[in-house]
Design a protein around this motif. Structure first.
Motif, mmCIF file in Angstrom:
data_model
loop_
_atom_site.group_PDB
_atom_site.id
_atom_site.type_symbol
_atom_site.label_atom_id
_atom_site.label_comp_id
_atom_site.label_asym_id
_atom_site.label_seq_id
_atom_site.Cartn_x
_atom_site.Cartn_y
_atom_site.Cartn_z
ATOM 1 N N SER A 25 0.813 -1.215 0.000
ATOM 2 C CA SER A 25 0.000 0.000 0.000
ATOM 3 C C SER A 25 0.851 1.272 0.000
ATOM 4 O O SER A 25 0.329 2.365 -0.164
ATOM 5 C CB SER A 25 -0.916 0.015 1.224
ATOM 6 O OG SER A 25 -0.146 0.052 2.416
ATOM 7 N N PHE A 26 2.156 1.139 0.174
ATOM 8 C CA PHE A 26 3.020 2.318 0.259
ATOM 9 C C PHE A 26 3.041 3.084 -1.057
ATOM 10 O O PHE A 26 3.146 2.505 -2.140
ATOM 11 C CB PHE A 26 4.440 1.913 0.617
ATOM 12 C CG PHE A 26 4.619 1.474 2.028
ATOM 13 C CD1 PHE A 26 3.570 1.457 2.928
ATOM 14 C CD2 PHE A 26 5.864 1.066 2.472
ATOM 15 C CE1 PHE A 26 3.751 1.049 4.244
ATOM 16 C CE2 PHE A 26 6.056 0.650 3.780
ATOM 17 C CZ PHE A 26 5.002 0.636 4.658
ATOM 18 N N HIS A 27 3.024 4.413 -0.941
ATOM 19 C CA HIS A 27 3.153 5.291 -2.101
ATOM 20 C C HIS A 27 4.538 5.924 -2.132
ATOM 21 O O HIS A 27 5.200 5.948 -3.170
ATOM 22 C CB HIS A 27 2.095 6.392 -2.031
ATOM 23 C CG HIS A 27 2.137 7.372 -3.156
ATOM 24 N ND1 HIS A 27 3.037 8.431 -3.191
ATOM 25 C CD2 HIS A 27 1.416 7.470 -4.285
ATOM 26 C CE1 HIS A 27 2.838 9.128 -4.296
ATOM 27 N NE2 HIS A 27 1.869 8.566 -4.985
ATOM 28 N N THR A 28 4.959 6.412 -0.992
ATOM 29 C CA THR A 28 6.239 7.116 -0.874
ATOM 30 C C THR A 28 6.907 6.736 0.434
ATOM 31 O O THR A 28 6.229 6.535 1.447
ATOM 32 C CB THR A 28 6.017 8.646 -0.923
ATOM 33 O OG1 THR A 28 5.435 8.995 -2.186
ATOM 34 C CG2 THR A 28 7.322 9.407 -0.741
ATOM 35 N N ASP A 65 2.162 12.450 -1.664
ATOM 36 C CA ASP A 65 3.322 12.502 -2.546
ATOM 37 C C ASP A 65 4.506 13.169 -1.850
ATOM 38 O O ASP A 65 4.333 14.042 -1.008
ATOM 39 C CB ASP A 65 2.974 13.268 -3.814
ATOM 40 C CG ASP A 65 4.093 13.207 -4.828
ATOM 41 O OD1 ASP A 65 4.840 14.190 -4.942
ATOM 42 O OD2 ASP A 65 4.238 12.163 -5.493
ATOM 43 N N SER A 92 6.894 3.955 -6.932
ATOM 44 C CA SER A 92 6.625 3.676 -8.332
ATOM 45 C C SER A 92 7.168 4.830 -9.169
ATOM 46 O O SER A 92 6.682 5.946 -9.081
ATOM 47 C CB SER A 92 5.122 3.530 -8.555
ATOM 48 O OG SER A 92 4.833 3.369 -9.926
ATOM 49 N N ASN A 107 12.700 -2.123 -4.320
ATOM 50 C CA ASN A 107 11.308 -2.536 -4.107
ATOM 51 C C ASN A 107 11.193 -4.028 -3.802
ATOM 52 O O ASN A 107 10.330 -4.448 -3.029
ATOM 53 C CB ASN A 107 10.466 -2.179 -5.322
ATOM 54 C CG ASN A 107 10.214 -0.687 -5.441
ATOM 55 O OD1 ASN A 107 10.474 0.080 -4.501
ATOM 56 N ND2 ASN A 107 9.741 -0.252 -6.586
ATOM 57 N N ARG A 163 9.380 8.245 -4.373
ATOM 58 C CA ARG A 163 8.150 7.575 -4.759
ATOM 59 C C ARG A 163 8.498 6.156 -5.190
ATOM 60 O O ARG A 163 9.407 5.953 -6.004
ATOM 61 C CB ARG A 163 7.474 8.337 -5.893
ATOM 62 C CG ARG A 163 6.139 7.774 -6.297
ATOM 63 C CD ARG A 163 5.428 8.679 -7.263
ATOM 64 N NE ARG A 163 4.137 8.135 -7.650
ATOM 65 C CZ ARG A 163 3.233 8.797 -8.360
ATOM 66 N NH1 ARG A 163 3.492 10.029 -8.765
ATOM 67 N NH2 ARG A 163 2.092 8.236 -8.673
ATOM 68 N N SER A 167 12.771 12.089 0.132
ATOM 69 C CA SER A 167 11.689 11.134 -0.108
ATOM 70 C C SER A 167 11.852 10.522 -1.489
ATOM 71 O O SER A 167 12.502 11.099 -2.371
ATOM 72 C CB SER A 167 10.327 11.812 0.019
ATOM 73 O OG SER A 167 10.141 12.747 -1.035
ATOM 74 N N ASP A 193 4.207 6.584 3.594
ATOM 75 C CA ASP A 193 2.815 6.980 3.514
ATOM 76 C C ASP A 193 2.150 6.305 2.327
ATOM 77 O O ASP A 193 2.825 5.944 1.360
ATOM 78 C CB ASP A 193 2.680 8.495 3.397
ATOM 79 C CG ASP A 193 1.302 8.966 3.815
ATOM 80 O OD1 ASP A 193 0.507 9.289 2.918
ATOM 81 O OD2 ASP A 193 1.022 8.983 5.025
ATOM 82 N N VAL A 194 0.828 6.183 2.426
ATOM 83 C CA VAL A 194 0.093 5.457 1.388
ATOM 84 C C VAL A 194 -0.540 6.389 0.376
ATOM 85 O O VAL A 194 -1.010 5.930 -0.671
ATOM 86 C CB VAL A 194 -0.983 4.551 2.023
ATOM 87 C CG1 VAL A 194 -0.330 3.514 2.931
ATOM 88 C CG2 VAL A 194 -1.999 5.371 2.804
ATOM 89 N N VAL A 195 -0.522 7.699 0.659
ATOM 90 C CA VAL A 195 -1.219 8.641 -0.209
ATOM 91 C C VAL A 195 -0.357 9.849 -0.573
ATOM 92 O O VAL A 195 -0.266 10.218 -1.747
ATOM 93 C CB VAL A 195 -2.523 9.144 0.453
ATOM 94 C CG1 VAL A 195 -3.190 10.190 -0.421
ATOM 95 C CG2 VAL A 195 -3.478 7.992 0.725
#
Length: 126
Positions: free
Chosen positions: A30-33, A103, A54, A74, A52, A50, A99-101
């Protein structure tokens, strides 16, 4: 249960290098960043870098640009912070965050992120 475990901190002379690692476990899909903050005695928490997960877009604090490099693996669910040309002003406890959301471009605001590690001490002697 998500867990972030930092390692690699220590004592180094000014001008030296260290590499911090942050190993994530649990619901990491679920990780975004992911990224790093630091907290020095008598100072507020400071954003460091930080990335990202993906695409690999990175952001850095001005104070570390050109000296620190953030990267990720990853497959190993691990983020690294390569720190070079270290200064005594870099002395702090370094915390890994995820965090999951949100950026990474907003992380400089030191927001309330979803997950935090316990921190690893970095001490740079003059």
């Amino acid at each position: 249960q998500v867990q972030l475990v930092e390692s690699g901190g220590g004592l180094v002379q000014a001008g030296g290098s260290l590499r911090l690692s942050c190993a994530a476990s649990g619901r990491t899909a679920s990780f975004h960043t992911m990224g790093w903050f630091r907290l020095a005695p008598g100072k507020e928490r400071e954003f460091v870098a930080s990335i990202r997960l993906s695409g690999g877009t990175t952001h850095y604090a001005d104070s570390v640009k050109g000296r620190f490099t953030i990267s990720r693996d990853n497959a190993q669910n691990t983020v690294y912070l390569q720190m070079s040309s270290l200064k005594p002003a870099d002395t702090a406890v370094y915390y890994c965050a995820a965090d999951v959301v949100l950026d990474g471009s907003y992380w400089y605001k030191s927001p309330a992120l979803a997950y935090w590690g316990q921190g690893t001490q970095v001490t740079v002697s003059s």
